[in-house]
Design an enzyme around this catalytic site. Structure first.
Site, PDB file in Angstrom:
ATOM      1  N   ASP A 254       0.860  -1.172   0.000  1.00  0.00           N
ATOM      2  CA  ASP A 254       0.000   0.000   0.000  1.00  0.00           C
ATOM      3  C   ASP A 254       0.903   1.231   0.000  1.00  0.00           C
ATOM      4  O   ASP A 254       1.870   1.288   0.762  1.00  0.00           O
ATOM      5  CB  ASP A 254      -0.904   0.007   1.240  1.00  0.00           C
ATOM      6  CG  ASP A 254      -1.910   1.146   1.193  1.00  0.00           C
ATOM      7  OD1 ASP A 254      -3.016   0.924   0.680  1.00  0.00           O
ATOM      8  OD2 ASP A 254      -1.575   2.264   1.655  1.00  0.00           O
ATOM      9  N   LEU A 255       0.601   2.187  -0.898  1.00  0.00           N
ATOM     10  CA  LEU A 255       1.451   3.375  -0.988  1.00  0.00           C
ATOM     11  C   LEU A 255       1.177   4.323   0.174  1.00  0.00           C
ATOM     12  O   LEU A 255       0.009   4.624   0.479  1.00  0.00           O
ATOM     13  CB  LEU A 255       1.208   4.091  -2.327  1.00  0.00           C
ATOM     14  CG  LEU A 255       1.484   3.278  -3.597  1.00  0.00           C
ATOM     15  CD1 LEU A 255       1.276   4.149  -4.832  1.00  0.00           C
ATOM     16  CD2 LEU A 255       2.887   2.690  -3.583  1.00  0.00           C
TER      17      LEU A 255
ATOM     18  N   ASP B  10      -4.494   2.424  -4.364  1.00  0.00           N
ATOM     19  CA  ASP B  10      -3.031   2.483  -4.285  1.00  0.00           C
ATOM     20  C   ASP B  10      -2.456   1.194  -3.746  1.00  0.00           C
ATOM     21  O   ASP B  10      -1.351   1.175  -3.193  1.00  0.00           O
ATOM     22  CB  ASP B  10      -2.602   3.673  -3.423  1.00  0.00           C
ATOM     23  CG  ASP B  10      -3.164   3.606  -2.007  1.00  0.00           C
ATOM     24  OD1 ASP B  10      -3.984   2.693  -1.741  1.00  0.00           O
ATOM     25  OD2 ASP B  10      -2.795   4.441  -1.173  1.00  0.00           O
TER      26      ASP B  10
END
Length: 711
Positions: free
Chosen positions: A530-531, A573
């Protein structure tokens, strides 16, 4: 035989035929007719005496039938009523001095009766000179009544009957001959008509004399007048086509010297208009005692229409086979180029087409408005280069494309814009390939130099071009459908923004790799990413910038992995990574740190600098699960654990029931110096978690969902 009652005597040097005139009382045979004897005299006693003398007279066992008249006019009527009268005993002087002679004139000139034998009798001697009577009239005898004794009467009668009998026999024979001749003439006419209808002529060759005689139909078949044919063997050979002349001459000579008397062969004629005719000949050879051929007779049957019909059927059959083959190849999974090459091979091998083994097919490029050489057979290197692309209206093929009509050339002419030194003489059929009015291409076939244009070939070329149009359209449609299917399939299995596999494809690939890992007893790892701080980029710079950042982030992640590894965008994301064939799980930390380092670098998007990070959770098969769902869930839990502890790091999944695993908090890997999954041991160091403010850059807006609470 003729008979009389008493033995006749010889008087005045006249001979009475006793054997023929001997009287007999024997009745005539019922099947024999009587001889008609007409007595014309104005004296009744002459009638009585003549009948008395002749009543028992027989000639060839046939009795006499008497017809009596007493004037010249009555004689005319009786002769008209009895044209089969054998003897006319005619008085000369009756109602007039020349009444009898008028009757003779009437019989010979008006009744046209040359058969009745006339014996003139007169009671006035010297009235008409005998010489004049015989010269002017056709009479059998002339007697004066005073000198006409019984014996002379019988002799004259017998002589006249014999003459009448012979004349009638000749007439009957003449009639038979006439009837036979008429029948023969009719038969010949019927034969000629039959020969004309059947196109069969007959001929007779006198080999010894070297002369041939032909029926009328022979001249019709050979298209020559009787005056132009001298009936010789050499003249006959000159009428045979030069293609078959030597063969016929050799066959004839062989037949004449062989023992076979039956001759059956077929050859072609050359008519005056240059056309060929095919004939079938059947003949018989006649030989003399020494077995030498002396005569040959036979028939010639013009079978041109039959052969043409057979050839037309054969051409039709070959055409159907060719078109069927073209349609069948259209169903094969071939490329457009290969499809047209196969089609060209089929066309060039059609037996009845008078074409050279050379040709090409052009496709029309609508964008550039030019013909593109797509398939060819046996073109020279120069032509393959010069004809690679042809403008509309240029050379023969360009003209066919421009006019949408067949362009035919029997020779190299001014329309050949492309020529070169040493080019061989030839002609062309250039046929536009059309779908209704839409131009698809041009079929170009080579023909021998001087080849005449034929309507049947034109029709066939059009049919072939239409078939090619259907194949090309089908192939174009299949290509469009294939591209559409691939796009749909790609959209169904790939993220439209980054082009990476989506969740569906990732799980499918994960299942396959799990099956392989079970069989080979290998480990497999899942990274769930996950960004970090991505929401701030979206909020600050907008979704377009966020989208562009996501695309570049995907590219950076791929750069850190092996070719066999799979990166997928799960949505928003979030990214997942499939790492098969894991031998040493400690090397997974090296990969994770490499990814983290790559994503820590600033993203320059539309002149704006954006800084993010990533949190990574790792699960391992079979340690952390046996199914895709379990492995993804556990990797996701490990990623959330990183988020809770400060982000921008990685963790292995930790089952609460098991001892804690070594992760990035206790053992940090070296910062990217090692290769993918290398065996280099990571160095321990602290991992500072400095927050960086993202710079303003332009990226495409993200269309994926965002998870709340991850920032």
């Amino acid at each position: 035989m003729t008979t009389m009652e008493n033995k006749p005597e010889s008087q005045d040097g006249e001979l009475v035929f006793y054997e023929e005139s001997k009287a007999t009382d024997a009745p005539p045979e019922p099947h024999l007719d009587a001889w008609k004897v007409m007595i014309i005299d104005d004296a009744p006693d002459i009638h009585a005496s003549t009948t008395l003398v002749l009543k028992k007279y027989r000639f060839e066992n046939r009795q006499l039938e008497f017809i009596n008249g007493y004037s010249g006019e009555e004689a005319k009527q009786l002769m008209a009523a009895h044209p089969d009268t054998a003897i006319l005993l005619l008085d000369v002087v009756m109602e007039t001095e020349h009444a009898g002679l008028d009757v003779v004139h009437y019989i010979r000139n008006e009744l046209k009766n040359p058969f009745v034998r006339i014996i003139l009798r007169t009671g006035q001697p010297g009235q008409v000179p005998e010489e004049d009577i015989f010269i002017r009239f056709d009479i059998n005898d002339y007697r004066e009544k005073s000198s006409l004794s019984r014996q002379k009467l019988l002799t004259s009668l017998t002589s006249a009957l014999r003459a009448y009998r012979d004349i009638m026999a000749l007439e009957k024979a003449r009639q038979v001959l006439k009837e036979t001749g008429n029948a023969l003439k009719k038969s010949e006419e019927s034969l000629q008509k039959a020969q004309a209808l059947a196109h069969i002529g007959s001929w007779d060759w006198d080999i010894v004399q070297g002369r041939m005689s032909w029926s009328d139909e022979m001249f019709q078949i050979f298209d020559i007048s009787p005056e132009a044919f001298d009936g010789t063997y050499d003249a006959f050979l000159q009428l045979i086509s030069h293609h078959d002349r030597e063969k016929v001459a050799n066959s004839l000579q062989k037949a004449l010297v062989s023992g076979d008397n039956h001759f059956d062969w077929e050859y072609r004629l050359t008519r005056s208009n240059g056309q060929f005719r095919t004939v079938h000949v059947v003949s018989e050879i006649y030989r003399d005692a020494s077995a030498t051929a002396v005569r040959m007779i036979g028939t010639v049957h013009d079978i041109s229409q039959q052969r043409e019909h057979e050839a037309r059927n054969e051409r039709s059959y070959q055409t159907r086979i060719a078109i069927s083959a073209l349609l069948e190849t259209g169903l094969e999974p071939l490329s457009m180029t290969r499809q047209l090459e196969v089609a060209l091979d089929i066309i060039l091998t059609i037996p009845w087409l008078a074409i050279l083994n050379k040709g090409s097919i052009f496709l029309y490029d609508k964008t550039n408005q030019e013909l593109v050489l797509t398939a060819q057979r046996n073109l020279s290197d120069y032509l393959r280069t010069a004809c690679a692309k042809l403008p509309m209206g240029y050379c023969l093929c360009g003209r066919a494309a421009q006019t949408r009509k067949i362009v035919f050339s029997a020779h190299l002419d001014h329309r050949h814009d492309i020529t070169y030194d040493g080019i061989s003489a030839h002609g062309h059929y250039c046929v536009p390939i059309l779908s209704r009015s839409r131009l698809l291409g041009v079929l170009n076939l080579y023909v021998p130099d001087g080849h005449p244009r034929e309507g049947e070939e034109d029709a066939f070329m059009t049919t072939i071009a239409n078939t090619l149009a259907g194949i090309i359209e089908r192939r174009e449609m299949e290509d469009r459908l294939r591209c559409a299917e691939e796009r749909l399939k790609n959209l169904a299995h790939h993220d439209p923004l980054t082009g990476l596999p989506n969740r569906l494809l990732f799980i499918e690939l994960l299942k396959k790799n799990l099956a392989f890992s079970r069989r080979e007893k290998w480990k497999l790892a899942i990274m769930f990413m996950d960004l970090d701080r991505f929401k701030a980029v979206n909020d600050t710079f907008g979704h377009e910038t966020g989208d562009m950042l996501l695309k570049e982030a995907g590219e950076r992640i791929i750069s850190c992995l092996r070719e066999c590894d799979v990166v997928a965008r799960m949505g928003g994301d979030e990214f997942t990574i499939l790492l098969p064939e894991v031998i040493d799980q400690n090397k997974l930390g090296v990969v994770a740190r490499r990814i983290i380092k790559q994503l820590q670098k600033p993203f320059i998007v539309d002149k704006n600098s954006c800084e993010i990070g990533t949190s990574i959770g790792i699960s391992i098969y079979p340690d952390d699960g046996n199914s895709p769902e379990q492995l993804l869930k556990n990797a996701d839990q490990a990623m959330y654990a990183v988020k809770k502890e400060g982000r921008n790091d990685y963790k292995f999944f930790q089952d609460p029931k098991e001892p804690k695993k070594t992760d990035s908090k206790t053992q940090k890997e070296a910062s990217g110096k090692s290769n993918h999954h290398s065996g280099t041991k990571p160095k321990k160091k602290s991992s500072p978690k400095a927050k960086k403010t993202p710079n303003i850059n332009s990226l495409k807006k993200s269309t994926g969902p965002k998870k709340k609470g991850k920032e």
